[in-house]
Design a protein around this motif. Structure first.
Motif, mmCIF file in Angstrom:
data_model
loop_
_atom_site.group_PDB
_atom_site.id
_atom_site.type_symbol
_atom_site.label_atom_id
_atom_site.label_comp_id
_atom_site.label_asym_id
_atom_site.label_seq_id
_atom_site.Cartn_x
_atom_site.Cartn_y
_atom_site.Cartn_z
ATOM 1 N N ILE A 36 47.677 33.702 45.605
ATOM 2 C CA ILE A 36 47.822 34.026 47.033
ATOM 3 C C ILE A 36 46.885 35.147 47.483
ATOM 4 O O ILE A 36 46.869 35.495 48.659
ATOM 5 N N THR A 37 46.119 35.698 46.567
ATOM 6 C CA THR A 37 45.231 36.809 46.906
ATOM 7 C C THR A 37 43.852 36.285 47.284
ATOM 8 O O THR A 37 43.274 35.455 46.592
ATOM 9 N N GLU A 38 43.351 36.779 48.406
ATOM 10 C CA GLU A 38 41.994 36.463 48.850
ATOM 11 C C GLU A 38 41.071 37.526 48.242
ATOM 12 O O GLU A 38 40.767 38.536 48.869
ATOM 13 N N TRP A 39 40.662 37.281 47.023
ATOM 14 C CA TRP A 39 39.926 38.291 46.269
ATOM 15 C C TRP A 39 38.653 38.741 46.962
ATOM 16 O O TRP A 39 38.389 39.937 47.060
ATOM 17 N N HIS A 40 37.879 37.828 47.442
ATOM 18 C CA HIS A 40 36.606 38.201 48.049
ATOM 19 C C HIS A 40 36.808 38.913 49.394
ATOM 20 O O HIS A 40 36.217 39.961 49.643
ATOM 21 N N GLU A 41 37.687 38.355 50.233
ATOM 22 C CA GLU A 41 37.895 38.928 51.554
ATOM 23 C C GLU A 41 38.605 40.276 51.479
ATOM 24 O O GLU A 41 38.286 41.198 52.217
ATOM 25 N N GLU A 42 39.587 40.396 50.607
ATOM 26 C CA GLU A 42 40.383 41.623 50.570
ATOM 27 C C GLU A 42 39.801 42.710 49.667
ATOM 28 O O GLU A 42 39.926 43.885 49.947
ATOM 29 N N TYR A 43 39.156 42.293 48.581
ATOM 30 C CA TYR A 43 38.734 43.279 47.562
ATOM 31 C C TYR A 43 37.242 43.189 47.234
ATOM 32 O O TYR A 43 36.751 43.941 46.405
#
Length: 94
Positions: free
Chosen positions: A85-92
């Motif tokens: 559920i984590t948007e790795w690129h967008e969030e981090y």
């Protein structure tokens, strides 16, 4: 529709309902004390978890203790779920 006041079995039905309530509450307390989550889930179904969380939040330290216990038992599944559920690129930026 029959008027329950005139039902020949009214007193018996009332006594039976009262006894059933008593037996049900006794069963519930014993099942909770035994920790048999499967047995609790059968009659309670999907209401079991929200009820446990609602009751538990009344006690200080419950949320942290629950988080620790769940992570200790389910960390692989929790990590997999959060990864999904984590948007790795967008969030981090990863």
């Amino acid at each position: 529709m029959a008027n329950i006041d005139y039902d020949d079995h009214y007193e018996w039905l009332c006594a039976r309902a009262e006894k059933l309530d008593e037996l049900s509450q006794e069963w519930l307390r014993e099942t909770i004390a035994s920790g048999d989550d499967d047995e609790l889930y059968l009659p309670c179904g999907d209401d079991l978890t929200p009820t446990l969380l609602e009751v538990g939040k009344r006690f200080e330290g419950f949320e942290e203790a629950l988080a620790e216990a769940l992570y200790g038992k389910c960390y692989k599944s929790i990590n997999t779920y959060v990864d999904g559920i984590t948007e790795w690129h967008e969030e981090y930026g990863l």
